[in-house]
Structures are given as C-alpha cells and as structure tokens.
Design an enzyme around this catalytic site. Structure first.
Site, PDB file in Angstrom:
ATOM      1  N   LYS A 152       0.857  -1.198   0.000  1.00 17.83           N
ATOM      2  CA  LYS A 152       0.000   0.000   0.000  1.00 17.83           C
ATOM      3  C   LYS A 152       0.890   1.245   0.000  1.00 17.83           C
ATOM      4  O   LYS A 152       1.054   1.926   1.009  1.00 17.83           O
ATOM      5  CB  LYS A 152      -0.941  -0.024   1.214  1.00 17.83           C
ATOM      6  CG  LYS A 152      -2.116   0.938   1.068  1.00 17.83           C
ATOM      7  CD  LYS A 152      -3.187   0.628   2.073  1.00 17.83           C
ATOM      8  CE  LYS A 152      -4.254   1.694   2.147  1.00 17.83           C
ATOM      9  NZ  LYS A 152      -4.985   1.921   0.894  1.00 17.83           N
ATOM     10  N   GLU A 168      -8.844  -4.441 -10.094  1.00 21.18           N
ATOM     11  CA  GLU A 168      -9.562  -3.864  -8.951  1.00 21.18           C
ATOM     12  C   GLU A 168      -9.932  -2.426  -9.299  1.00 21.18           C
ATOM     13  O   GLU A 168      -9.654  -1.951 -10.406  1.00 21.18           O
ATOM     14  CB  GLU A 168      -8.697  -3.919  -7.687  1.00 21.18           C
ATOM     15  CG  GLU A 168      -7.376  -3.174  -7.830  1.00 21.18           C
ATOM     16  CD  GLU A 168      -6.459  -3.312  -6.620  1.00 21.18           C
ATOM     17  OE1 GLU A 168      -6.950  -3.516  -5.499  1.00 21.18           O
ATOM     18  OE2 GLU A 168      -5.232  -3.202  -6.825  1.00 21.18           O
TER      19      GLU A 168
HETATM   20  N1  PMP Z   1      -7.471  -1.607  -3.765  1.00 18.36           N
HETATM   21  C1  PMP Z   1      -6.867  -0.425  -3.850  1.00 18.36           C
HETATM   22  C2  PMP Z   1      -6.003  -0.146  -5.016  1.00 18.36           C
HETATM   23  C3  PMP Z   1      -7.047   0.537  -2.840  1.00 18.36           C
HETATM   24  O1  PMP Z   1      -6.425   1.734  -2.927  1.00 18.36           O
HETATM   25  C4  PMP Z   1      -7.907   0.252  -1.755  1.00 18.36           C
HETATM   26  C5  PMP Z   1      -8.183   1.270  -0.699  1.00 18.36           C
HETATM   27  N2  PMP Z   1      -7.055   1.710  -0.082  1.00 18.36           N
HETATM   28  C6  PMP Z   1      -8.518  -1.012  -1.705  1.00 18.36           C
HETATM   29  C7  PMP Z   1      -8.275  -1.923  -2.723  1.00 18.36           C
HETATM   30  C8  PMP Z   1      -9.415  -1.390  -0.566  1.00 18.36           C
HETATM   31  O2  PMP Z   1      -8.704  -1.637   0.624  1.00 18.36           O
HETATM   32  P1  PMP Z   1      -9.359  -1.394   2.032  1.00 18.36           P
HETATM   33  O3  PMP Z   1     -10.610  -2.223   2.058  1.00 18.36           O
HETATM   34  O4  PMP Z   1      -8.360  -1.879   3.013  1.00 18.36           O
HETATM   35  O5  PMP Z   1      -9.642   0.067   2.133  1.00 18.36           O
END
Ligand code: PMP
Length: 281
Positions: free
Chosen positions: A147, A179
């Site tokens: 991340k 995604e």
């Molecule tokens: N994929 C990406 C590319 C993201 O930026 C996020 C959000 N940060 C998510 C998926 C979802 O992750 P989360 O449920 O932990 O917010």
C-alpha cells in the site's frame, strides 16, 4: 474547523504541521499508508490495517516508525482531539528525510503523519442509489500488494472516471478486471460473489477480508477468480469495497445498467452485515 494532526511525535494544529522538502515521501513517493474507518468514535478493523502496514513496511525494508502501542495511541488521540464521530484516520510512514539519492539513506528515521477526515460512512447517500464505474487500463507497477503512496496511476484512473460521470474506475489488465482505483471489485452471479484472488496484482483490502468473514458467517458463497469486463456486464449485481465506502453497490458499468440499475439483494445484505458490525465495533 482546523484539525489537530500528528507529525513525527507531536499533535499540532494543521496549519502548523511541517514536513521537510527532503522527505523521501515527497521526493520519491517512498512511503506507505493506511486508512482506518471510524464509526461512533471507534476504530473499525484496526488490527487488520496495522497487520497490512507491517507487511507493506517489510516488503519495502522500511523501519516501523514507532512501537505498535504508540501507533494505536496516535489513532485514538486523533479521534479524541478532533471529536471524530464518523470518518477516517489517514496515516503515512515514509523512509524519512535525507539528501536526494535513490538508494536507501543510511541513518534516516521514518516520518510518521496522521490526520482525520470527517465522512458519512454509515448513511452514505451513494449506497442507496448505487454508483457508476467505467473500465480503464491498469497501468500500475507490479507490487500493488504494497500500500504505497505512489498513486499517480489511480489518480489518473479516478479522474478519468469522474470526467465520464462515474465514481470509480475498474482497472483492466490482460482482459481481466484487477480492482478499482481505490477499492476491490466484485460481481455477483447466481447468488455467488466473484472476486479476484490475492496476488501482487491487487491490494489485499481490509474490507475484502471482513467481507469474506461475514460471507462465511452468513453462508454466502464467494468464488475467488478473475472476471472479465464482459462477464461483469452480464452479472446479476456488482459492488466495490473499501475502508471509506464499506460495501458500495454498482449499478452501471461503462454506461450499461447492471441488475436493472438498482443495488442488488446480496450487495445490500453484505452492506447491512458490515454496518451492523462496524456500529458495534
Ligand atoms: N485496492 C486499492 C487499489 C485501494 O487503494 C484500496 C483502498 N485503499 C482497496 C483496494 C481497498 O482496501 P481497504 O478495504 O483496506 O480500504
């Protein structure tokens, strides 16, 4: 109202917060972040976010900025000092401040910042109507499991979506949806939720993880496999998940209505399970 934010050990009014121009987050996007939801003044899924943070740091060989207990205190203090009822805490760690050079600096100390953002998570009006998405090529690097704050590709993807009147871009690579630009992507077909398995090609969403648990608890089937945009257009339902949107229904993909243009029943059920749990967290 001016917020109280956290910068390298101190809580200060946002106007007084300072980060060096030599910070590697600023110069190289050499940093990682987490976004943790807050409902009724309480952190939701905090442990999952911190587990993912540890993993991101390890993968980039970056030092933890502080012990785990201090990280938790920072989050809780930010909620308290800003009287945050509902919204998110954004926290970011970078490799720190050093003269500009690509390789890791020897004695830089990680920088840590945190701030709050008020948002309507439970009663989000988009959840009633559902949102639109458009597909866009996935032009990101191949460590999307980290991340990182290097978010230019998602910024461009999201902007393209907004300019086309949609709320999110579904990124497509080798003919399959990876995604959303800032969310995980799902379709529902014949009462089964379909979503891509975890790999270096997507971020392991904490909301995704919670969704899997809730689906198991409530007997909803999930199939982990990649799906194509064409399959998505023929799906019964579609939705996305993220920390700030929980489970968000999708009612249109590339201008074509999904499931009659209404949030689908499985999507609504999953959102409801999520809200119930978040509200008693
Ligand atoms: N994929 C990406 C590319 C993201 O930026 C996020 C959000 N940060 C998510 C998926 C979802 O992750 P989360 O449920 O932990 O917010």
């Amino acid at each position: 109202m001016s917020r109280i934010v956290f910068v390298n050990g101190a809580f200060v009014p946002e106007a007084d917060a300072k980060i060096s121009i030599f910070d590697r987050g600023f110069l190289f996007a050499d940093g990682v972040y987490e976004v943790t939801p807050v409902v009724n003044g309480r952190l939701v899924d905090y442990d999952a976010h911190m587990e993912r943070l540890d993993r991101s740091l390890k993968e980039l060989r970056m030092a933890a900025p502080c012990p785990a207990a201090e990280m938790r205190t920072m989050h809780e203090e930010l909620v308290k000092r800003n009287r945050l009822g509902e919204g998110i805490i954004y926290m970011q760690v970078t490799r720190g401040v050093a003269d500009r050079q690509f390789n890791f600096p020897k004695d830089a100390r990680s920088s840590l910042v945190g701030f709050t953002q008020t948002m309507a998570l439970i009663d989000n009006p988009n959840a009633r109507t559902g949102v639109k998405v458009v597909t866009t090529p996935d032009i990101r690097w191949l460590r999307r499991d980290i991340k990182s704050v290097m978010l230019l590709a998602p910024v461009l993807g999201k902007q393209e979506a907004y300019e086309k009147g949609a709320a999110e871009g579904w990124m497509v690579e080798d003919g399959f949806v990876t995604e959303g630009t800032s969310s995980n992507a799902y379709i529902v077909k014949d009462n089964t939720i379909i979503t891509r398995p975890l790999s270096n090609r997507i971020l392991a969403g904490c909301t995704r993880k919670a969704l899997f648990r809730l689906a198991r608890e409530h007997g909803v089937r999930i199939e982990e496999r990649a799906f194509t945009p064409e399959e998505a257009l023929a799906a019964d339902e579609a939705f996305l998940t993220s920390a700030s949107q929980f489970v968000m229904p999708i009612v249109e993909i590339d201008g074509q209505r999904i499931g009659g243009g209404q949030p689908g029943p499985i999507t609504r059920r999953m959102r409801e399970f999520f809200l119930q749990e978040a509200q008693k967290a």
